[in-house]
Design a protein around this motif. Sequence first.
Motif, PDB file in Angstrom:
ATOM      1  N   SER A  75       0.836  -1.196   0.000  1.00 46.04           N
ATOM      2  CA  SER A  75       0.000   0.000   0.000  1.00 46.04           C
ATOM      3  C   SER A  75       0.873   1.249   0.000  1.00 46.04           C
ATOM      4  O   SER A  75       2.037   1.210   0.424  1.00 46.04           O
ATOM      5  CB  SER A  75      -0.918   0.015   1.229  1.00 46.04           C
ATOM      6  N   LEU A 105       4.059   7.377   9.356  1.00 50.85           N
ATOM      7  CA  LEU A 105       3.531   6.887   8.088  1.00 50.85           C
ATOM      8  C   LEU A 105       3.512   5.358   8.098  1.00 50.85           C
ATOM      9  O   LEU A 105       4.436   4.726   8.608  1.00 50.85           O
ATOM     10  CB  LEU A 105       4.376   7.399   6.918  1.00 50.85           C
ATOM     11  N   GLN A 106       2.487   4.787   7.511  1.00 50.77           N
ATOM     12  CA  GLN A 106       2.310   3.332   7.533  1.00 50.77           C
ATOM     13  C   GLN A 106       2.187   2.779   6.123  1.00 50.77           C
ATOM     14  O   GLN A 106       1.594   3.389   5.240  1.00 50.77           O
ATOM     15  CB  GLN A 106       1.056   2.971   8.334  1.00 50.77           C
ATOM     16  N   GLN A 107       2.778   1.593   5.925  1.00 51.32           N
ATOM     17  CA  GLN A 107       2.623   0.837   4.689  1.00 51.32           C
ATOM     18  C   GLN A 107       2.327  -0.623   5.032  1.00 51.32           C
ATOM     19  O   GLN A 107       2.918  -1.177   5.964  1.00 51.32           O
ATOM     20  CB  GLN A 107       3.892   0.894   3.828  1.00 51.32           C
ATOM     21  N   HIS A 162       2.215   5.026   1.277  1.00 58.95           N
ATOM     22  CA  HIS A 162       2.352   5.615   2.607  1.00 58.95           C
ATOM     23  C   HIS A 162       1.064   6.344   2.978  1.00 58.95           C
ATOM     24  O   HIS A 162       0.475   7.050   2.150  1.00 58.95           O
ATOM     25  CB  HIS A 162       3.511   6.623   2.638  1.00 58.95           C
ATOM     26  N   ARG A 163       0.633   6.161   4.218  1.00 61.65           N
ATOM     27  CA  ARG A 163      -0.522   6.901   4.711  1.00 61.65           C
ATOM     28  C   ARG A 163      -0.292   7.255   6.172  1.00 61.65           C
ATOM     29  O   ARG A 163       0.480   6.582   6.877  1.00 61.65           O
ATOM     30  CB  ARG A 163      -1.801   6.068   4.560  1.00 61.65           C
ATOM     31  N   LYS A 164      -0.976   8.280   6.623  1.00 58.66           N
ATOM     32  CA  LYS A 164      -0.820   8.727   7.999  1.00 58.66           C
ATOM     33  C   LYS A 164      -1.362   7.675   8.953  1.00 58.66           C
ATOM     34  O   LYS A 164      -2.428   7.109   8.736  1.00 58.66           O
ATOM     35  CB  LYS A 164      -1.538  10.059   8.214  1.00 58.66           C
ATOM     36  N   CYS A 165      -0.607   7.415  10.024  1.00 63.18           N
ATOM     37  CA  CYS A 165      -0.987   6.403  11.004  1.00 63.18           C
ATOM     38  C   CYS A 165      -1.221   7.055  12.362  1.00 63.18           C
ATOM     39  O   CYS A 165      -0.379   7.813  12.849  1.00 63.18           O
ATOM     40  CB  CYS A 165       0.104   5.335  11.113  1.00 63.18           C
ATOM     41  N   THR A 187       7.962   9.682   0.014  1.00 63.00           N
ATOM     42  CA  THR A 187       6.531   9.537  -0.268  1.00 63.00           C
ATOM     43  C   THR A 187       6.160  10.192  -1.592  1.00 63.00           C
ATOM     44  O   THR A 187       4.994  10.442  -1.854  1.00 63.00           O
ATOM     45  CB  THR A 187       5.701  10.181   0.862  1.00 63.00           C
ATOM     46  N   GLU A 227       6.020   5.578  -4.987  1.00 65.74           N
ATOM     47  CA  GLU A 227       4.729   4.904  -4.862  1.00 65.74           C
ATOM     48  C   GLU A 227       4.416   4.015  -6.062  1.00 65.74           C
ATOM     49  O   GLU A 227       3.336   3.422  -6.126  1.00 65.74           O
ATOM     50  CB  GLU A 227       3.615   5.945  -4.706  1.00 65.74           C
ATOM     51  N   PRO A 229      -4.062   0.690  -3.306  1.00 66.68           N
ATOM     52  CA  PRO A 229      -4.704   1.279  -2.124  1.00 66.68           C
ATOM     53  C   PRO A 229      -4.794   0.298  -0.965  1.00 66.68           C
ATOM     54  O   PRO A 229      -5.021  -0.901  -1.161  1.00 66.68           O
ATOM     55  CB  PRO A 229      -6.089   1.679  -2.643  1.00 66.68           C
ATOM     56  N   ALA A 230      -4.625   0.822   0.242  1.00 63.27           N
ATOM     57  CA  ALA A 230      -4.666  -0.011   1.449  1.00 63.27           C
ATOM     58  C   ALA A 230      -5.969  -0.815   1.566  1.00 63.27           C
ATOM     59  O   ALA A 230      -5.930  -1.984   1.973  1.00 63.27           O
ATOM     60  CB  ALA A 230      -4.455   0.861   2.692  1.00 63.27           C
TER      61      ALA A 230
END
Length: 429
Positions: free
Chosen positions: A33, A56-58, A35-38, A378, A383, A388-389
């Motif tokens: 996935s 950031l989470q993957q 990077h997204r805010k965690c 990021t 990417e 998508p997650a």
Amino acid sequence: MPATTVPALRAHLVQDLQPLPGSSNLVLHVLVSPHRKCTGLFPHTTISQKQRPKILQQDYLVLVSQSPSNDISAMCLVSAVEVVLYNMPSTHASLVYISKVDSTGQVVPGAGSPTVALVKSLLRWFTHPSTRPSPLVRIQLFARAQNQYLFPNSSDHPGKRVLTDVKLCRWWKDVLTGLVEKHQEEVKQLEGNAATTVSSVLWQCFYLFPSLSLMEAEYMLKNAKSGGQPEVTTSTAWVYGHPYASPHSRSFGITSTSANDNGSPHETPLDIFDHIPTFPDDPKARFLHELAATDKAEASAPARKKLKARHSDSIDQEDEGREDSPKPTTSSSKKAPSISQEEFWERMTFRQECSSGAVTGFFTVDLEDDSTEALTSTNSEAEVGTIPAPMVARIMASLGNLDFGSTEKARHATQLLTESIKGLCNGLA
């Protein structure tokens, strides 16, 4: 510097899986996935919202299918690894949580199982000087013996070897030890065998079996043979205990970004809610949730008592401006819990998941290399190849609804999951 994109990761894994013995076809699915805010890694932090650093989470899911070299139609899933990567740009640190590793036992006769090679290769990706996400990398996992982790009913197949609790812990300790020693060899090769440069790379290894003493843990591991792993003779030093008292713990936790009067970072004592992370399906996370709920209940109790006493006092009934009047509890006024990290781990010994009779283990490996710049990026180039997650989660859910109890069922499940992956990811990569 080599690319750290998903296609580059896939090429890295393929290269490491090629030397497997025997003759067979391998199909590799690498699902990552963006990077997204965690916000869920430290959900009960005492740090205010404005002062919390960004995390950031993957999500990573790697699937390996295998078939005889002369019959590609007999493709069957054999190995899978689920990993969550947490990047902390403010401290140049990354947490690699190994969530699940599993196999189906459907290995082609005469061919080698890719599970061990897959795990080692993926961990090398997160720790190699050219591809690791940060100068500070911490690998963590919780070893708990189960019949299956990712492939439902796979333990019904006679070809699957299910490790006992102690053998599983031994397996993980050997795998991580091999990772450290392989890395040290690679660094020496990269730096022309320069001892002064190699010494700047620091490894620290921790393991803890909450229900056992050091002597008991060493004795059990010594007498347990690791499944599928050769006997390991090593000089790698392991510390028996948790890693949260080490000098690097602050970098892997969540600390205030406020500064002192002179502009330097303001460091406050670490609270267990600020430096012990809550991973998915994690026993210490469940304990932290209970402690947070208890603290919240206890914090509201004095306010209720004061309110009751005030209404029963006829003399002070009209005095609404008293200093002892109940005040609302806010997140910014939350007090640290009356439990130290040592007490936390002592009480973990009595938790059901750690005291039910089966041996469970917490493993941590820290890597520090100040000579390496942070590689986490990021931007759109980094990417490439991600999905998508929610799609990764949907594929995981589909995997959990399949049946791998026999060869016929496993092949059918492999076909269904492969079609699902193609349908969901078509046109994204």
